[in-house]
Scaffold this motif. Structure first.
Motif, mmCIF file in Angstrom:
data_model
loop_
_atom_site.group_PDB
_atom_site.id
_atom_site.type_symbol
_atom_site.label_atom_id
_atom_site.label_comp_id
_atom_site.label_asym_id
_atom_site.label_seq_id
_atom_site.Cartn_x
_atom_site.Cartn_y
_atom_site.Cartn_z
ATOM 1 N N MET A 40 0.803 -1.209 0.000
ATOM 2 C CA MET A 40 0.000 0.000 0.000
ATOM 3 C C MET A 40 0.842 1.267 0.000
ATOM 4 O O MET A 40 0.388 2.328 -0.405
ATOM 5 C CB MET A 40 -0.940 0.010 1.208
ATOM 6 C CG MET A 40 -2.011 -1.049 1.117
ATOM 7 S SD MET A 40 -3.051 -1.026 2.582
ATOM 8 C CE MET A 40 -4.172 -2.367 2.182
ATOM 9 N N GLU B 68 -9.749 -2.869 7.606
ATOM 10 C CA GLU B 68 -10.976 -3.173 6.877
ATOM 11 C C GLU B 68 -11.083 -4.658 6.533
ATOM 12 O O GLU B 68 -12.170 -5.147 6.232
ATOM 13 C CB GLU B 68 -11.041 -2.334 5.598
ATOM 14 C CG GLU B 68 -11.344 -0.860 5.848
ATOM 15 C CD GLU B 68 -11.279 -0.021 4.585
ATOM 16 O OE1 GLU B 68 -10.806 -0.552 3.545
ATOM 17 O OE2 GLU B 68 -11.692 1.160 4.626
ATOM 18 N N LYS C 209 -6.924 0.656 5.891
ATOM 19 C CA LYS C 209 -7.134 -0.362 4.855
ATOM 20 C C LYS C 209 -6.863 -1.761 5.401
ATOM 21 O O LYS C 209 -7.569 -2.724 5.081
ATOM 22 C CB LYS C 209 -6.228 -0.087 3.659
ATOM 23 C CG LYS C 209 -6.633 1.115 2.828
ATOM 24 C CD LYS C 209 -7.931 0.861 2.075
ATOM 25 C CE LYS C 209 -8.267 2.009 1.149
ATOM 26 N NZ LYS C 209 -9.593 1.793 0.468
#
Length: 206
Positions: free
Chosen positions: A15, A68, A65
């Motif tokens: 990421m 999640e 992220k």
């Protein structure tokens, strides 16, 4: 939740491989026109601090992220947001320091390293197992991350903390919250966990 977090770290590592548009700007991630606090104004006026704020925003977004993808993600994200809000209030306390800029810079760097280590956003080495008090069942597992400053995810029993490296005359000491630390000198280490309980540990071959 720890097992799920570990399983998602390979995804999280990718990421930060790209730079979003927010990183291309010169100012911080927040609107300087709305800045009212002394420290926020300092960040807006300082290119280095503004860059750290943008990096923080990127790292925080990557951490969200990761969460999640875990079980009970809503609660995990809620807790992270509360912690991040608390960190922001703590950063703003730097207005009380003589070296306001140095305090603010350190606050950013430590928090970014904590997030990167906690959510596996950067490379790490293999876990090192430290047997404490000559008892293999009483161990601290340390995973070291290539953050700046260096950090380590420390696990003992069912508890996990993030330690940030502090300069010492001998070895490297990783300080976490609530007085927990791991002070490494070669294959040996001294730990305090919980605060007030000192442990003598040694790296094993597990």
């Amino acid at each position: 939740m720890r097992a799920v977090l570990i399983a998602t770290m390979a995804v999280a590592g990718s990421m930060l491989a790209f730079a979003p548009a927010a990183m291309a700007q010169k100012g911080p991630s927040f609107d300087c026109k709305k800045a009212t606090h002394e420290v926020e104004k300092l960040i807006c006026a300082d290119e280095g601090l503004a860059a750290l704020d943008r990096k923080m925003a990127q790292t925080y977004a990557a951490s969200i992220k990761v969460l999640e993808k875990v079980v009970d993600s809503k609660e995990a994200i809620r807790k992270l947001r509360a912690l991040q809000s608390g960190w922001g209030k703590g950063r703003n306390e730097c207005w009380k320091e003589d070296d306001k800029r140095g305090c603010t810079e350190t606050s950013y760097k430590r928090r970014i390293a904590e997030l990167q280590a906690n959510y596996g956003l950067v490379k790490s080495g293999k876990p090192v197992f430290y047997a404490c008090e000559n008892n293999p069942s009483n161990e601290i597992v340390a995973t070291f991350f290539e953050t700046e400053p260096p950090s380590a995810r420390l696990e003992r029993g069912d508890r996990q903390v993030i330690g940030i490296a502090s300069p010492t005359a001998s070895g490297t000491r990783y300080d976490a919250d609530f007085g927990v630390y791991l002070w490494i000198k070669g294959d040996e280490a001294i730990a305090e966990w919980p605060q007030g309980t000192k442990l003598t540990c040694k790296a094993g071959g597990r």
